[in-house]
Design an enzyme around this catalytic site. Sequence first.
Site, PDB file in Angstrom:
ATOM      1  N   CYS A  40      10.614 -12.550 -14.009  1.00  0.00           N
ATOM      2  CA  CYS A  40      11.332 -12.807 -15.255  1.00  0.00           C
ATOM      3  C   CYS A  40      12.681 -12.082 -15.210  1.00  0.00           C
ATOM      4  O   CYS A  40      12.733 -10.886 -14.909  1.00  0.00           O
ATOM      5  CB  CYS A  40      10.501 -12.310 -16.436  1.00  0.00           C
ATOM      6  SG  CYS A  40      11.367 -12.395 -18.020  1.00  0.00           S
ATOM      7  N   ASP A  47       6.139 -14.066 -12.822  1.00  0.00           N
ATOM      8  CA  ASP A  47       5.729 -15.351 -13.382  1.00  0.00           C
ATOM      9  C   ASP A  47       5.141 -16.171 -12.244  1.00  0.00           C
ATOM     10  O   ASP A  47       5.684 -16.187 -11.139  1.00  0.00           O
ATOM     11  CB  ASP A  47       6.927 -16.099 -13.983  1.00  0.00           C
ATOM     12  CG  ASP A  47       7.379 -15.510 -15.303  1.00  0.00           C
ATOM     13  OD1 ASP A  47       6.508 -15.166 -16.121  1.00  0.00           O
ATOM     14  OD2 ASP A  47       8.593 -15.391 -15.516  1.00  0.00           O
TER      15      ASP A  47
END
Length: 127
Positions: A40, A47
């Site tokens: 992120c 992620d």
Amino acid sequence: MRYGEKEIKEFDVENMEIWPNDAKNDYIIKITLPEFMCCCPRSGYPDFATIYLEYMPDKFVVELKAIKLYINTFMYRNVSHEASINEIYNTLKDKLKPKWIKVVGDFNPRGNVHTVIECCSDMVVPK
């Protein structure tokens, strides 16, 4: 550094291996990459996503190890869901020049939010 880490860190997308497509028929190639990871850009938290790649080749196809290494280069990059999928789409579209291409990123839920990003060469914008 282990050999896999070395291959990923040294991978240069400009030298991504592509092969000639000698087939005379139109056909679709479908590739699933279930271990995509990026970080992120705001928090740095990882992620995870499954990337679905489909394309109708024209003169070139991507070598499978090359696409794996390319996808793994995102592992330590701070990049948004949207930016990562658009970059993958643009890179493959530019390199392969396929007749048709679609890239979908199905991101694992984080904070109770599930995101799916889709780029497609024949996208129709809803009214």
